[in-house]
Design a protein around this motif. Structure first.
Motif, PDB file in Angstrom:
ATOM      1  N   LYS A  89       1.727   6.697  -6.814  1.00 47.10           N
ATOM      2  CA  LYS A  89       0.635   7.610  -7.199  1.00 47.10           C
ATOM      3  C   LYS A  89       1.046   9.069  -7.019  1.00 47.10           C
ATOM      4  N   ASN A  90       1.801   9.367  -5.970  1.00 49.15           N
ATOM      5  CA  ASN A  90       2.093  10.761  -5.622  1.00 49.15           C
ATOM      6  C   ASN A  90       3.487  11.249  -6.004  1.00 49.15           C
ATOM      7  N   GLU A 104       0.823  -1.212   0.000  1.00 50.99           N
ATOM      8  CA  GLU A 104       0.000   0.000   0.000  1.00 50.99           C
ATOM      9  C   GLU A 104       0.856   1.260   0.000  1.00 50.99           C
ATOM     10  N   LEU A 105       1.925   1.239   0.763  1.00 51.79           N
ATOM     11  CA  LEU A 105       2.838   2.381   0.786  1.00 51.79           C
ATOM     12  C   LEU A 105       3.436   2.591  -0.599  1.00 51.79           C
ATOM     13  N   LYS A 106       3.845   1.515  -1.237  1.00 50.47           N
ATOM     14  CA  LYS A 106       4.447   1.608  -2.571  1.00 50.47           C
ATOM     15  C   LYS A 106       3.443   2.166  -3.573  1.00 50.47           C
ATOM     16  N   LYS A 107       2.194   1.713  -3.492  1.00 52.13           N
ATOM     17  CA  LYS A 107       1.151   2.252  -4.376  1.00 52.13           C
ATOM     18  C   LYS A 107       0.967   3.745  -4.144  1.00 52.13           C
ATOM     19  N   ASN A 108       0.953   4.142  -2.888  1.00 51.67           N
ATOM     20  CA  ASN A 108       0.781   5.547  -2.545  1.00 51.67           C
ATOM     21  C   ASN A 108       1.944   6.391  -3.068  1.00 51.67           C
ATOM     22  N   LEU A 109       3.159   5.903  -2.892  1.00 52.84           N
ATOM     23  CA  LEU A 109       4.318   6.629  -3.414  1.00 52.84           C
ATOM     24  C   LEU A 109       4.276   6.704  -4.935  1.00 52.84           C
TER      25      LEU A 109
END
Length: 90
Positions: free
Chosen positions: A77-78, A70-75
């Protein structure tokens, strides 16, 4: 550090220790990136900027575990992978 600790503690659960080691490493890297960025923006202290690429490199190397998906997806994305690669390669 990880290998040294494992050698000194042969009865430790290596899988669990590695998970916790990586979680703490990711937290520490994120904290460093945030604090050093703030010091630059708020206080105009640019001497810390040269340390950010190494923190990003460590962060990227630790996030292969499922716990960070989830952290990797968030990074991703942003902060695009291209931007992160440019930071790391400075």
């Amino acid at each position: 550090i990880y290998n040294y600790y494992i050698r000194k503690n042969p009865n430790i659960n290596k899988e669990n220790f590695l998970l916790n080691f990586n979680i703490l490493s990711v937290q520490r890297s994120l904290k460093i990136i945030g604090i050093f960025s703030r010091l630059y923006v708020r206080d105009k202290k640019d001497k810390y900027l040269k340390l950010i690429p190494y923190a990003w490199k460590l962060l990227e190397s630790r996030m292969d575990m499922e716990v960070f998906s989830e952290l990797k997806k968030n990074l991703d994305k942003n902060i695009s992978k291209e931007v992160r690669k440019k930071i790391i390669n400075k």
